[in-house]
Motif scaffolding. Sequence first.
Motif, PDB file in Angstrom:
ATOM      1  N   VAL A 280       0.849  -1.188   0.000  1.00  6.58           N
ATOM      2  CA  VAL A 280       0.000   0.000   0.000  1.00  6.58           C
ATOM      3  C   VAL A 280       0.886   1.240   0.000  1.00  6.58           C
ATOM      4  CG1 VAL A 280      -1.889  -1.137   1.223  1.00  6.58           C
ATOM      5  CG2 VAL A 280      -0.173   0.124   2.516  1.00  6.58           C
ATOM      6  N   SER A 281       0.332   2.332  -0.519  1.00  2.00           N
ATOM      7  CA  SER A 281       0.964   3.636  -0.352  1.00  2.00           C
ATOM      8  C   SER A 281      -0.014   4.533   0.387  1.00  2.00           C
ATOM      9  CB  SER A 281       1.364   4.253  -1.696  1.00  2.00           C
ATOM     10  OG  SER A 281       0.217   4.555  -2.480  1.00  2.00           O
ATOM     11  N   TYR A 282       0.522   5.574   1.027  1.00  2.00           N
ATOM     12  CA  TYR A 282      -0.305   6.530   1.757  1.00  2.00           C
ATOM     13  C   TYR A 282      -0.080   7.923   1.193  1.00  2.00           C
ATOM     14  CZ  TYR A 282      -0.815   2.809   5.237  1.00  2.00           C
ATOM     15  OH  TYR A 282      -1.090   1.620   5.867  1.00  2.00           O
ATOM     16  N   THR A 283      -1.168   8.668   1.073  1.00  2.00           N
ATOM     17  CA  THR A 283      -1.118  10.055   0.631  1.00  2.00           C
ATOM     18  C   THR A 283      -2.091  10.868   1.461  1.00  2.00           C
ATOM     19  OG1 THR A 283      -2.844   9.683  -1.038  1.00  2.00           O
ATOM     20  CG2 THR A 283      -0.550   9.421  -1.761  1.00  2.00           C
ATOM     21  N   VAL A 284      -1.997  12.183   1.322  1.00  3.09           N
ATOM     22  CA  VAL A 284      -2.980  13.077   1.945  1.00  3.09           C
ATOM     23  C   VAL A 284      -3.626  13.893   0.839  1.00  3.09           C
ATOM     24  CG1 VAL A 284      -3.356  15.021   3.500  1.00  3.09           C
ATOM     25  CG2 VAL A 284      -1.759  13.203   4.139  1.00  3.09           C
ATOM     26  N   LYS A 285      -4.959  13.810   0.732  1.00  2.00           N
ATOM     27  CA  LYS A 285      -5.710  14.553  -0.277  1.00  2.00           C
ATOM     28  C   LYS A 285      -6.866  15.269   0.401  1.00  2.00           C
ATOM     29  CE  LYS A 285      -7.751  14.055  -4.900  1.00  2.00           C
ATOM     30  NZ  LYS A 285      -9.032  14.762  -4.687  1.00  2.00           N
ATOM     31  N   ASP A 286      -6.924  16.596   0.212  1.00  2.00           N
ATOM     32  CA  ASP A 286      -7.985  17.409   0.816  1.00  2.00           C
ATOM     33  C   ASP A 286      -8.050  17.190   2.331  1.00  2.00           C
ATOM     34  OD1 ASP A 286      -8.667  18.322  -1.742  1.00  2.00           O
ATOM     35  OD2 ASP A 286     -10.063  16.652  -2.046  1.00  2.00           O
TER      36      ASP A 286
END
Length: 251
Positions: A179-185
């Motif tokens: 998995v990858s993690y990101t931050v969106k909004d």
Amino acid sequence: MGTTPQSTGAVRESVTLSTGEEVSVPLSTEATVFGAMFSANRAAVAELLPDGLEPIRATPQRAAVTFLAVEYHRIGDHAMAPYDEFSVMLPAVESGERSWPFASLLRNGASGYVWYLPVTTESAKALGVDIWGYPKAVAEITHDDHVAGRRTTVTADGEEVITLDVEGTPKVDRTQESVSYTVKDGQLLREPLTLSGKLGAWPYSGQVDVSLGSHPRADRLRELDLGSRALARLSFEGEFVIGAGERVGSV
């Protein structure tokens, strides 16, 4: 935005990017990857992670940083021109999940928060930012293949960021999920990843060289106190599929 069925009967979501291209998620790509993982100061890595994530324990006192030099050969159903990418990923686990030295490196080393993701085209930037919130920025990325492996240099805003020279590894046919993690909004997202093809990893390798340039991103990487010897070098060639982002928690 709509939906289209896959040949398997599953449903994919059709997304029109800000640059006009239309892609479907989960997104299937074909790519070649050379990479390496280094140990890093755990407290410094933790400062770069969003709330909701904690660095893995690569060793009892150290975390990890992974560099991946990626050459994409196909994006979806040839939805856009191929492009190059360089990923700076911080292997991490979700808050509350136990992290064990060495064991967590084997289990979670291929998963983590994507801290920096330069790419070579505006369409590639829109693809990552619009759908998943990946921290993409357009930069110059050059790959120099040599008899042993690949040397990749990233230049942004007229300054060198990083040069990574990695010797190739023996590879076997394999499917790897991570998995990858990101931050969106303002929302922490988890993206399921599947790699299917020829995959290789070689532990504690000296056949890796990394040098940091004068760009501010390079200065920040220096603060991580990277280990002098790679924890592992990595290589992959095949299909890379990324799914829709799933909410983890608010940040």
